[in-house]
Design an enzyme around this catalytic site. Structure first.
Site, PDB file in Angstrom:
ATOM      1  N   LYS A 207     -33.042  14.201  28.167  1.00  0.00           N
ATOM      2  CA  LYS A 207     -31.791  14.301  27.428  1.00  0.00           C
ATOM      3  C   LYS A 207     -32.061  14.761  26.003  1.00  0.00           C
ATOM      4  O   LYS A 207     -32.920  14.209  25.301  1.00  0.00           O
ATOM      5  CB  LYS A 207     -31.073  12.948  27.434  1.00  0.00           C
TER       6      LYS A 207
ATOM      7  N   GLU B 262     -27.006   8.968  35.465  1.00  0.00           N
ATOM      8  CA  GLU B 262     -27.912   8.790  34.330  1.00  0.00           C
ATOM      9  C   GLU B 262     -28.594   7.418  34.360  1.00  0.00           C
ATOM     10  O   GLU B 262     -27.940   6.386  34.559  1.00  0.00           O
ATOM     11  CB  GLU B 262     -27.099   8.931  33.034  1.00  0.00           C
TER      12      GLU B 262
ATOM     13  N   CYS C 209     -25.332  14.039  30.600  1.00  0.00           N
ATOM     14  CA  CYS C 209     -24.210  13.361  29.946  1.00  0.00           C
ATOM     15  C   CYS C 209     -23.825  14.013  28.614  1.00  0.00           C
ATOM     16  O   CYS C 209     -23.187  15.064  28.595  1.00  0.00           O
ATOM     17  CB  CYS C 209     -24.519  11.877  29.778  1.00  0.00           C
TER      18      CYS C 209
END
Length: 557
Positions: free
Chosen positions: A118, A49, A154
Site C-alpha cells: 500500500k 485488505e 484501498c
C-alpha cells in the site's frame, strides 16, 4: 468491440468477516472460501485488505510474533495453491528488508508469486496507518496467467497517482482490496472515487470490501465491479457475507466483466440500523460473551437497544431487567414489560429502593444539613449500574448500555450509572434518529435479523415524552432543549465543526447555541470513560473526534 472474446478469466470476490488477531481462524476462512471458489471454477479469488490479520490491527501489528504468525499463515496458504486450484490474492502484514508493509500477496503455483504494498497510508479520522506501516513504492502490475493485474490497496484509489502508475505500466484491470468502514453517505463517495479512477485509466475495476464489526467500526461490504465504460457489472449486498464469481472476457478493446446480480443496497436509516445490529453482534461474538443484559426502563432508547440485541443475537441470549424506584411510573413498568413480551426475551424486575436508601443512609453523616440535589438522583442511576454489572459478573453476559449521541454530547448521563456497560449500539445516533429507527424497526428488519417481525416497540414507548424518572414529574426537556433543536445544533458542532457564530447566523438562538457548545465541551471527561459503540456518522466520539479534557478554549457568540 470485436464479435467474440479472445480470452476469459473467472474471478471470485470474497466479501467476508475476518477477526482481528485470529490468524489461524482467518486462514481457515480463506481456505474454505477457496474451496467454494474452486467449485465455481474460479481462476483467482480476491480477499480484502489485511484479511489474514483482520482490519484494523492497530498496534497489534507491531508485535514481531504477530508479524511472523501472519507470514507463516500466508506461506502455508501459498503452498496449498500447488494443487492447481484457484490462485489467491490476499491482504496481510508483510515485513520485507526490515520494513513493515500493508501488503497484498498473490499466491499461485505453490508459492508467494508476487507482493504489492500500500502506497497511500491514510492518517485521518479513524485511520492511523502511518503509525504502524511503511509506505510502499508506486507499483507496477502483477503478471497472472497472461493478464497484467493492477492491485491498488484501498486508499490507493482515493487519489489518482497509484492507478495512473498502474495504467502507464500496462495494467489491464484493477482489483482493489479494501477495509473501508461504514458511515452515512459512504456509498456515493466510494462510487464517485471508483468512477473517477475508471475514467482516468480506461480500466475496469473490482472493489472488494470487508464485512463485519471491529470494536467501533463496522465494515459493510457492498463490493462491486465497474466496467471501463462505467457500467455497473455486479453489486454485492451490504451487511451480508458473500462470495461472488465474476466472469471476465478479454475483447479487442480490453477486459470486460459480464453483467450479473446487482443487489440493492440498504441506505440511510436502514443501513444505520443494520450497522448497529452487526456491530453489536460481532462485538459480542468475537469477544465470546454468552449474551447480553440491559436495563429496560420503558423508554425509547432501551427499547431500541433491546430490539437491536434480539435481532443480533436472538431472544434467548438477551436478558432485560427493569430496575424500578419510587419515581418509576406504572406506565414505564407496563411499557417495559410490553417490549420484553414483544421481543420474547427474559425479563426480570429488580427493585432498587433498598440499595438507594442504603447508600443514602451511609452518606447521611457526610451530607447532613445539605439539600437534596442531583447527587441523590445519580445514586439511583449508580445503583442500577451496579446491579447490572453484578448480573454480568455472575452470569457472564455483557452489559449493553443505552445512551444516545445527544446524551453523550451534552453529558446528560451518569458516570458509573447508566453509562456502565461494555458496548453501546446507540452511541453515534442522535435522539431524533432513535425515534425514527423505532418506527423503522416496527415495519422492517434487516436480512438475517433474529428478532420477530412486526411491531416490537409499542407505540406508547415512542410517543411519550422522554424522562430519566429520577425525580417527580421529570422530563428530559427540563434539562435539555427540544431534541429536534438540540440535535440540529449538535450536528453542526460535532459533525461539521461549524463556528458558533455561523450556527447563530442560521437562525438558532445565540444563548442556546452557547449553552449547547458549553455542555459539549465540559462533557469530554465523561465521553472518555464511555463504552465503545458503533460508528455511523462521519464523525463519532472516540476514533474520529479527539478533544482534550483540559481545555479552556470557548467560542464567543
Amino acid at each position: 468491440m470485436s464479435s467474440a472474446p479472445a480470452d476469459q478469466l473467472l474471478i471470485a470476490l470474497a466479501q467476508l468477516n475476518p477477526v482481528v488477531g485470529d490468524v489461524a481462524g482467518n486462514a481457515e476462512k480463506a481456505r474454505a472460501a477457496r474451496v467454494e471458489a474452486a467449485g465455481q471454477g474460479a481462476d483467482l479469488i480476491v480477499f480484502t485488505e489485511l484479511f489474514i490479520a483482520g482490519y484494523p490491527p492497530e498496534d497489534l501489528v507491531l508485535k514481531p510474533a504477530f508479524q511472523l504468525a501472519c507470514r507463516q499463515a500466508v506461506e502455508a496458504l501459498a503452498a496449498e495453491t500447488a494443487d492447481g486450484g484457484p490462485a489467491v490474492l490476499i491482504g496481510s502484514p508483510w515485513v520485507e528488508a526490515g520494513r513493515l508493509y500493508n501488503a497484498v500477496l498473490l499466491l499461485d503455483g505453490g508459492a508467494v508469486a508476487a507482493a504489492r504494498y500500500k502506497v497511500d497510508l491514510p492518517n485521518y479520522g479513524v485511520f492511523d496507518e502511518k503509525r504502524v506501516f511503511a509506505p510502499g513504492p508506486l507499483p507496477g502490475p502483477i503478471a497472472f496467467r497472461g493478464v497484467r493485474l493492477g492491485v491498488p490497496i484501498c486508499e490507493d484509489i482515493w487519489t489518482p497517482d497509484v492507478v495512473e502508475c498502474l495504467s502507464e505500466t500496462g495494467a489491464e484491470l484493477l482489483l482493489v482490496p479494501n477495509g473501508s468502514p461504514y458511515r452515512r453517505s459512504v456509498y456515493d463517495e466510494r462510487m464517485n472515487i471508483a468512477v473517477s479512477r475508471v475514467v482516468e485509466s480506461g480500466l475496469p475495476l473490482a472493489y472488494v470490501n470487508q464485512l463485519g464489526g471491529q470494536d467501533e467500526l463496522v465494515f459493510d461490504g457492498g463490493s462491486f465491479v465497474l466496467n471501463a465504460d462505467r457500467t455497473l457489472a455486479t453489486q454485492m449486498p451490504n451487511f451480508q457475507e458473500r462470495i461472488r464469481l465474476t466472469r471476465w472476457e478479454r475483447w479487442a478493446d480490453g477486459w470486460r466483466c459480464e453483467t450479473s446480480v446487482r443487489a440493492p443496497l440498504l441506505q440511510d436509516d436502514e443501513a444505520d440500523y443494520a450497522a448497529c445490529v452487526i456491530g453489536l453482534r460481532d462485538y459480542v461474538e468475537k469477544n465470546r460473551f454468552p449474551g447480553v443484559v440491559l436495563g429496560l426502563s420503558g423508554g425509547v432508547d432501551s427499547a431500541l437497544v433491546a430490539a437491536m440485541a434480539v435481532d443480533a443475537l436472538g431472544s434467548e441470549r438477551v436478558h432485560c431487567v427493569m430496575l424500578p424506584y419510587r419515581f418509576t411510573s406504572n406506565e414505564s413498568l407496563s411499557d417495559a414489560a410490553g417490549v420484553a413480551e414483544a421481543l420474547d426475551c427474559r425479563y426480570d424486575i429488580v427493585p432498587i429502593a433498598e440499595a438507594v436508601e442504603g447508600l443514602e443512609q451511609v452518606l447521611k453523616p457526610l451530607f447532613d444539613g445539605r439539600p437534596r440535589d442531583v447527587t441523590e438522583e445519580n445514586l439511583q442511576s449508580r445503583a442500577r449500574g451496579t446491579i447490572l454489572m453484578s448480573i454480568s459478573n455472575k452470569f457472564g453476559s455483557m452489559v449493553v448500555t443505552t445512551g444516545n449521541k445527544s446524551e453523550m454530547s451534552t453529558g446528560y448521563a451518569t458516570l458509573y450509572g447508566d453509562m456502565n456497560g461494555g458496548y453501546n449500539p446507540l452511541k453515534d445516533l442522535y435522539k431524533t434518529q432513535v425515534f425514527r429507527l423505532c418506527h423503522l424497526r416496527n415495519r422492517w428488519k434487516p436480512a438475517g435479523a433474529l428478532g420477530p417481525d412486526g411491531v416490537v416497540i409499542p407505540e406508547n414507548v415512542i410517543m411519550k415524552p422522554p424522562t430519566a424518572e429520577l425525580r417527580e414529574n421529570q422530563k428530559d426537556q427540563d434539562s435539555l432543549p427540544p431534541y429536534d433543536v438540540l440535535d440540529a445544533i449538535l450536528e453542526r458542532l460535532v459533525e461539521r465543526e461549524m463556528p458558533v457564530a455561523s450556527i447563530v447566523a442560521e437562525g438558532f438562538e445565540a444563548p442556546l447555541v452557547a449553552r449547547v457548545e458549553r455542555m459539549l465541551n465540559i462533557a469530554e471527561y465523561k465521553r472518555r470513560q464511555a463504552a465503545p459503540g458503533v460508528k455511523v456518522t462521519p464523525r463519532n466520539f472516540g476514533r474520529d473526534r479527539r478533544y482534550p479534557i483540559t481545555n479552556r478554549f470557548r467560542e464567543t457568540v
